[in-house]
Enzyme design. Structure first.
Site, PDB file in Angstrom:
ATOM      1  N   HIS A   1       0.831  -1.217   0.000  1.00 15.30           N
ATOM      2  CA  HIS A   1       0.000   0.000   0.000  1.00 15.30           C
ATOM      3  C   HIS A   1       0.867   1.269   0.000  1.00 15.30           C
ATOM      4  CE1 HIS A   1       0.012  -0.645   4.646  1.00 15.30           C
ATOM      5  NE2 HIS A   1       0.971   0.199   4.323  1.00 15.30           N
TER       6      HIS A   1
ATOM      7  N   HIS B   1      -1.570   4.424  10.011  1.00 20.20           N
ATOM      8  CA  HIS B   1      -0.246   5.049  10.033  1.00 20.20           C
ATOM      9  C   HIS B   1      -0.263   6.397  10.751  1.00 20.20           C
ATOM     10  CE1 HIS B   1      -0.197   2.308   6.576  1.00 20.20           C
ATOM     11  NE2 HIS B   1       1.108   2.295   6.629  1.00 20.20           N
TER      12      HIS B   1
ATOM     13  N   HIS C   1      10.246  -3.572   3.791  1.00 21.35           N
ATOM     14  CA  HIS C   1      10.632  -2.167   3.617  1.00 21.35           C
ATOM     15  C   HIS C   1      10.995  -1.527   4.948  1.00 21.35           C
ATOM     16  CE1 HIS C   1       6.248  -1.760   4.256  1.00 21.35           C
ATOM     17  NE2 HIS C   1       6.295  -0.445   4.306  1.00 21.35           N
TER      18      HIS C   1
ATOM     19  N   GLU D   1       4.595  -5.128   8.427  1.00 21.02           N
ATOM     20  CA  GLU D   1       3.226  -5.055   7.881  1.00 21.02           C
ATOM     21  C   GLU D   1       2.804  -6.380   7.232  1.00 21.02           C
ATOM     22  OE1 GLU D   1       3.008  -0.256   6.869  1.00 21.02           O
ATOM     23  OE2 GLU D   1       3.198  -1.676   5.229  1.00 21.02           O
TER      24      GLU D   1
HETATM   25  C1  DHB Z   1       5.990   3.585   1.991  1.00 17.41           C
HETATM   26  C2  DHB Z   1       5.503   2.299   2.273  1.00 17.41           C
HETATM   27  C3  DHB Z   1       4.462   2.121   3.210  1.00 17.41           C
HETATM   28  O1  DHB Z   1       3.960   0.917   3.575  1.00 17.41           O
HETATM   29  C4  DHB Z   1       3.902   3.222   3.844  1.00 17.41           C
HETATM   30  O2  DHB Z   1       2.881   3.010   4.689  1.00 17.41           O
HETATM   31  C5  DHB Z   1       4.378   4.491   3.573  1.00 17.41           C
HETATM   32  C6  DHB Z   1       5.430   4.678   2.651  1.00 17.41           C
HETATM   33  C7  DHB Z   1       7.071   3.805   0.988  1.00 17.41           C
HETATM   34  O3  DHB Z   1       7.769   2.872   0.570  1.00 17.41           O
HETATM   35  O4  DHB Z   1       7.231   4.966   0.565  1.00 17.41           O
HETATM   36 FE    FE Z   2       2.556   1.106   5.368  1.00 20.42          FE
END
Ligand code: DHB
Ligand code: FE
Length: 279
Positions: free
Chosen positions: A12, A59, A193, A240
């Site tokens: 997302h 978030h 990530h 996540e």
């Molecule tokens: C990014 C990824 C995420 O899951 C999020 O909630 C906010 C930013 C990203 O990679 O920019």
């Molecule tokens: Fe996220």
């Protein structure tokens, strides 16, 4: 009783919202990600869900560090999106399915999952972007929704093992709902990530692909890892993946994977999707 038609899991990333707004689906940077979605939409056209239980992590739009429920379930008549600072256009209102919300809440609380019940709730990019990807251009969404939020933002997080069991309880709740509606489960977040700190930009493709395999073949595989392990293996935001695991728990028994896509990177994220159908 209601029918649980299957599950969709997807990343997302906020920049996807900017790409949708700018019609950049064909741009070489975004194309490999957007190309993963037509098969999902074809499948939705076949299974025709009436309701989506959307499992995501807030978030900071709805809950902030001062008040952080571990598990929260929406029981609102409608859910609004708002500008949360990523510059993503605000999406149209989502209609709640309150009968399922309350049945789900009563059912999981009856199984000792003491969720926070939210008769008002906002939804952020973790919820809205998957909806916009699955039903592009919608002004009125073709499904009613029940948002489920799992804390992945502030320590302590629920363990993978706990999320698996929570997912199983959600699955039992959906299948015991007295309704002829068709219910889809959507899990959003991940995969690996890390947005900040020394390891910003960290991605672990090898682990992600193993995890995607495990979703089909050995779904409790990832429950052997602690949250600290998962942060190390997948990045601070890679946890996540708990949304994927919870979704898989809801599907129960054996599943067929009808579609997968994995593309690195979109922004800082390993962007992936899966479609799973109960076998
Ligand atoms: C990014 C990824 C995420 O899951 C999020 O909630 C906010 C930013 C990203 O990679 O920019
Ligand atoms: Fe996220």
């Amino acid at each position: 009783m209601a029918t649980l038609v299957g599950g969709i899991t997807t990343s997302h990333v906020p920049i996807i919202g900017r790409a949708i707004a700018g019609n950049l689906q064909g741009d070489p940077y975004f194309k490999p990600f957007f190309d993963g979605f037509p098969p999902l939409r074809d499948w939705l056209g076949k299974v025709k869900p009436d309701v989506a239980v959307v499992i995501s992590n807030d978030h900071g739009l709805n809950f902030f560090l001062d008040k952080m429920p571990t598990f929260a379930v929406g029981a609102a008549p409608e859910y609004r999106n708002a500008d949360e600072g990523w510059g993503i256009p605000v999406m149209p209102l989502f209609q709640g399915e309150q009968d399922l919300s309350w049945h789900l809440i009563e059912s999981v609380v009856g199984e000792d999952f003491d969720v926070t019940t939210c008769q008002e709730m906002m939804v952020d990019h973790g919820f809205t972007l998957p909806m916009a990807l699955l039903w592009p251009g919608s002004q009125t969404w073709p499904v009613q929704v029940v948002p489920v939020i799992i804390n992945t933002v502030q320590s302590p997080l629920p363990s993978a093992a706990r999320c698996w069991k929570f997912g199983e309880a959600i699955g039992r709740a959906i299948r015991s709902w007295e309704s002829d509606k068709r219910v889809l489960v959507i899990g959003t977040g991940g995969l690996s990530h890390q947005l900040d700190g020394e390891r910003a930009g960290f991605i672990n493709k090898d682990f992600d692909l193993k995890f995607m395999d495990s979703m089909v073949k050995d779904p409790t595989w990832v429950t052997k890892y602690s949250i600290d392990d998962l942060v190390e293996l997948t990045g601070t935001q890679g946890v996540e993946l708990l949304m994927w695991l919870t979704t898989r728990g809801a599907l129960g028994g054996r599943v067929r994977d009808l579609h997968r896509n994995y593309h690195v990177p979109i922004s800082n994220t390993a962007a992936a999707t899966m479609v799973l159908e109960p076998a």
